[in-house]
Enzyme design. Structure first.
Site, short mmCIF file in Angstrom:
data_model
loop_
_atom_site.label_atom_id
_atom_site.label_comp_id
_atom_site.label_asym_id
_atom_site.label_seq_id
_atom_site.Cartn_x
_atom_site.Cartn_y
_atom_site.Cartn_z
N LYS A 121 0.84 -1.20 0.00
CA LYS A 121 0.00 0.00 0.00
C LYS A 121 0.87 1.26 0.00
O LYS A 121 0.64 2.21 -0.75
CB LYS A 121 -0.90 -0.02 1.25
N THR A 123 -13.11 4.40 14.92
CA THR A 123 -14.35 4.33 15.72
C THR A 123 -14.14 3.29 16.81
O THR A 123 -13.99 2.11 16.51
CB THR A 123 -15.51 3.94 14.79
N GLU A 148 -14.34 10.58 13.56
CA GLU A 148 -14.45 11.16 12.22
C GLU A 148 -15.85 10.91 11.68
O GLU A 148 -16.38 9.82 11.84
CB GLU A 148 -13.38 10.49 11.33
N PHE A 149 -16.42 11.91 11.05
CA PHE A 149 -17.80 11.78 10.57
C PHE A 149 -17.89 11.81 9.05
O PHE A 149 -18.97 12.01 8.50
CB PHE A 149 -18.67 12.89 11.18
N CYS A 196 -19.61 1.16 7.96
CA CYS A 196 -19.81 1.84 9.25
C CYS A 196 -21.11 1.48 9.94
O CYS A 196 -21.11 0.93 11.05
CB CYS A 196 -19.72 3.34 9.05
C1 UGA Z 1 -21.52 6.93 7.43
C2 UGA Z 1 -21.92 8.29 8.06
O1 UGA Z 1 -22.82 8.97 7.18
C3 UGA Z 1 -20.69 9.17 8.27
O2 UGA Z 1 -21.06 10.36 8.95
C4 UGA Z 1 -19.69 8.38 9.14
O3 UGA Z 1 -18.49 9.13 9.34
C5 UGA Z 1 -19.34 7.08 8.47
O4 UGA Z 1 -20.55 6.32 8.29
C6 UGA Z 1 -18.37 6.36 9.36
O5 UGA Z 1 -18.76 6.01 10.49
O6 UGA Z 1 -17.18 6.25 9.01
P1 UGA Z 1 -20.92 6.08 4.96
O7 UGA Z 1 -20.94 4.70 5.54
O8 UGA Z 1 -19.76 6.48 4.11
O9 UGA Z 1 -20.97 7.19 6.15
O10 UGA Z 1 -22.20 6.24 4.08
P2 UGA Z 1 -23.58 7.01 4.13
O11 UGA Z 1 -23.60 8.03 3.06
O12 UGA Z 1 -23.92 7.44 5.48
O13 UGA Z 1 -24.57 5.84 3.67
C7 UGA Z 1 -24.71 4.65 4.44
C8 UGA Z 1 -25.80 3.78 3.89
O14 UGA Z 1 -27.07 4.34 4.13
C9 UGA Z 1 -25.74 3.55 2.39
O15 UGA Z 1 -26.01 2.19 2.14
C10 UGA Z 1 -26.82 4.44 1.83
O16 UGA Z 1 -27.35 4.00 0.64
C11 UGA Z 1 -27.83 4.38 2.95
N1 UGA Z 1 -28.74 5.55 2.99
C12 UGA Z 1 -28.26 6.78 3.33
C13 UGA Z 1 -30.08 5.38 2.71
O17 UGA Z 1 -30.54 4.26 2.38
N2 UGA Z 1 -30.92 6.45 2.79
C14 UGA Z 1 -30.46 7.69 3.12
O18 UGA Z 1 -31.30 8.62 3.19
C15 UGA Z 1 -29.11 7.86 3.40
#
Ligand code: UGA
Length: 436
Positions: free
Chosen positions: A35, A122, A151-152, A263
Site C-alpha cells: 500500500k 471508531t 471522524e464523521f 460503518c
Molecule cells: C456513514 C456516516 O454517514 C458518516 O457520517 C460516518 O463518518 C461514516 O458512516 C463512518 O462512520 O465512518 P458512509 O458509511 O460512508 O458514512 O455512508 P452514508 O452516506 O452514510 O450511507 C450509508 C448507507 O445508508 C448507504 O447504504 C446508503 O445507501 C444508505 N442511505 C443513506 C439510505 O438508504 N438512505 C439515506 O437517506 C441515506
C-alpha cells in the site's frame, strides 16, 4: 505542526491528506508495504473522488509522506492519530480493538517526545482509557495525553466532509490534549467549523450514537415506505413532509434497499454490545439492526415478485445495476446487493451485473453473478432490471435502448431514481420503493 497518522485506510488517508492540505506536516504510516509503495507511486488504495489529486499536490508540496516505519513516522510529531480498522469481531459483533491496542503499544515504545495520541478509529467507550494504560505500561517518560476525535466523513464525499464538517468533536481530559487539538484544527476553527470539547467517553459515544441515529432514520423511512405501498401513499412526499420540520430534518430520509457500508452495520452492532455489557439496552437500535438485515433479502424477493413470483422466476435473467453500498465508492462491504443477488441466485435466477467501480470487489462476494462491461450488456436478454445503487450513470439510461435489449421491460427501481409515470409511459412495468 507535525502530525503522524497511523493507518492509511479510508479515514487515515483522507484525514492525513486534508491535514497536509491545511499546511501541517503529515506522515501517513501503514504496515502494508505494498500500500505504501503504491502511495509513493501516486496510486490510491481506495476509490474516492478528488483524493489522488489532493494526495499528489501535498506530496509535491513536501507536506505529505508515507512510511511503514512507525518509529520514524512518529518522531517529532505533536499529534499521533490512530486510524486503523476496528472491524466487527468474529462471532460476537464487538469492535475488534487489537489493531488499535497494538499501535498504542508500538507508539509507547517508540515515543521520543511529548505528544497527544488521538483515536480517530471508531472505538467503543472506554477504549481511550485502555490506550492510556497501554501507553503508561510501555514505560515512556514523555508526557502523553490520549484524546478521542471521531471522524464523521462519508465515503464518496470524504474530502468535502472533512474540510467542511458540521462539527468537530474532541474528547480530551487535560489542557495539553485540548491545546494540541486546537492547533491541529486551527484552519477549520478559523473557518468557523464548530468544535465541541467533551470528555473522552462522551466523545467515543457520540460517534456510535450519531451512526445509530442515522441508521435509525433510514430504517424508519424504509418502514414508512413499506407502509406507503400498502396504503397507497408516496414515501417521497412523506419524507419531504416530515423533513421540512426542522426538528426532524430532511437528510437521510431516502427510502431504499437498506443501509450498508463499512460503518452503520458494524457500529450499530458494536453499540448493541456495549449496551449489553453495561446492561443498558438500546432496544430501538436492536430493532433497526434486525429490520435492516431482513430488508436486504426482502428486496431480492421484490425483484422475484416483479418476475411473477418464485415459480416464474426460476431460469429467468435479472440485470442488477449498481453493486456498491452507495455511489461514488468501490466499497462492497455489507452492500444490500450481496443479499439481493444471493436471494435471486437461491431462487434459480440468472444474474448479470454492472457497477461503475465496484465489480472487482464484488466478484469474489457473488461468484455466481456474471459481471458485464456496461449496463446495456447486463440488460441484454433480461426479464427484469433492478437498480440497486443510485450511480449517476443509471439516472439517464437510454430507456428506448433498454426496452429493445431487455427480453421484458420490467424495471425495479430500488432507489426511486425514475418517475413512475415517465417510465410507465414508455411501456415499462415499473416497481419502486414506497410509491404505492
Ligand atoms: C456513514 C456516516 O454517514 C458518516 O457520517 C460516518 O463518518 C461514516 O458512516 C463512518 O462512520 O465512518 P458512509 O458509511 O460512508 O458514512 O455512508 P452514508 O452516506 O452514510 O450511507 C450509508 C448507507 O445508508 C448507504 O447504504 C446508503 O445507501 C444508505 N442511505 C443513506 C439510505 O438508504 N438512505 C439515506 O437517506 C441515506
Amino acid at each position: 505542526m507535525k502530525i503522524a497518522m497511523v493507518g492509511s485506510g479510508y479515514v487515515g488517508l483522507v484525514s492525513g491528506a486534508c491535514f497536509a492540505d491545511f499546511g501541517h506536516d503529515v506522515v501517513c504510516i501503514d504496515k502494508d508495504q505494498s500500500k505504501i509503495d503504491r502511495l509513493h507511486e501516486g496510486v490510491m488504495p481506495i476509490y474516492e473522488p478528488g483524493l489522488a489529486e489532493l494526495v499528489g499536490a501535498n506530496v509535491k508540496a513536501g507536506r505529505l509522506s508515507f512510511t511503514t516505519d512507525l518509529a520514524e513516522g512518529i518522531r517529532g510529531a505533536s499529534a499521533i492519530f490512530i486510524a486503523v480498522g476496528t472491524p466487527s469481531r468474529r462471532g460476537d459483533g464487538h469492535a475488534d480493538l487489537s489493531f488499535v491496542y497494538a499501535v498504542a503499544k508500538e507508539v509507547g515504545e517508540a515515543l521520543e517526545n511529548d505528544a497527544v495520541v488521538v483515536t480517530k478509529s471508531t472505538v467503543p467507550v472506554g477504549t481511550g482509557d485502555e490506550v492510556e494504560r497501554i501507553l503508561a505500561a510501555s514505560g515512556t517518560s514523555h508526557r502523553v495525553s490520549v484524546v478521542s476525535n471521531p471522524e464523521f466523513l462519508r465515503e464518496g464525499a470524504a474530502i468535502g466532509d472533512f474540510k467542511r464538517p458540521d462539527r468537530i468533536v474532541i474528547g480530551a481530559e487535560d489542557d495539553f490534549g485540548r491545546e494540541i487539538m486546537r492547533e491541529v484544527y486551527r484552519p477549520l476553527f478559523l473557518n468557523e467549523s464548530p468544535i465541541l470539547f467533551t470528555s473522552r467517553r462522551s466523545s467515543e459515544l457520540i460517534k456510535y450514537a450519531a451512526n445509530a441515529f442515522l441508521a435509525t432514520k433510514i430504517t424508519f423511512i424504509n418502514e414508512m415506505a413499506d407502509l406507503c405501498e400498502k396504503v397507497g401513499a408516496n414515501v417521497q412526499d412523506v419524507s419531504r413532509g416530515i423533513g421540512m420540520d426542522n426538528r426532524i430534518g430532511s437528510k437521510f430520509l431516502h427510502a431504499g434497499p437498506g443501509y450498508g457500508g463499512s460503518c452503520f452495520p458494524k457500529d450499530t452492532l458494536a453499540l448493541l454490545k456495549t449496551a449489553e455489557d453495561y446492561e443498558s439496552p438500546v432496544r430501538i437500535v436492536e430493532a433497526v439492526v434486525k429490520t435492516n438485515d431482513s430488508r436486504k433479502r426482502a428486496m431480492g424477493r421484490k425483484v422475484i415478485d416483479a418476475l411473477g413470483g418464485m415459480d416464474a422466476a426460476r431460469g429467468k435473467k435479472v440485470a442488477l445495476l449498481g453493486l456498491t453500498f452507495k455511489p461514488n465508492t468501490d466499497d462492497m462491504r455489507d452492500s444490500p446487493a450481496i443479499a439481493i443477488a444471493q436471494t435471486l441466485v437461491d431462487a434459480g435466477v440468472k444474474v448479470a451485473a454492472y457497477d461503475p467501480e465496484g465489480m472487482e470487489q464484488a466478484r469474489p462476494l457473488m461468484p455466481e453473478v456474471a459481471m458485464t462491461e456496461s449496463p446495456y450488456e447486463a440488460i441484454e436478454g433480461a426479464d427484469a432490471i433492478a437498480i440497486v445503487t443510485e450511480w449517476d450513470a443509471f439516472r439517464a439510461l437510454d430507456l428506448a435502448r433498454v426496452k429493445e435489449l431487455a427480453k421484458a421491460p420490467v424495471l425495479v427501481d430500488l432507489r426511486n431514481i425514475y418517475q413512475p409515470d415517465d417510465v410507465r409511459a414508455l411501456g415499462f412495468t415499473y416497481a419502486s420503493i414506497g410509491r404505492g
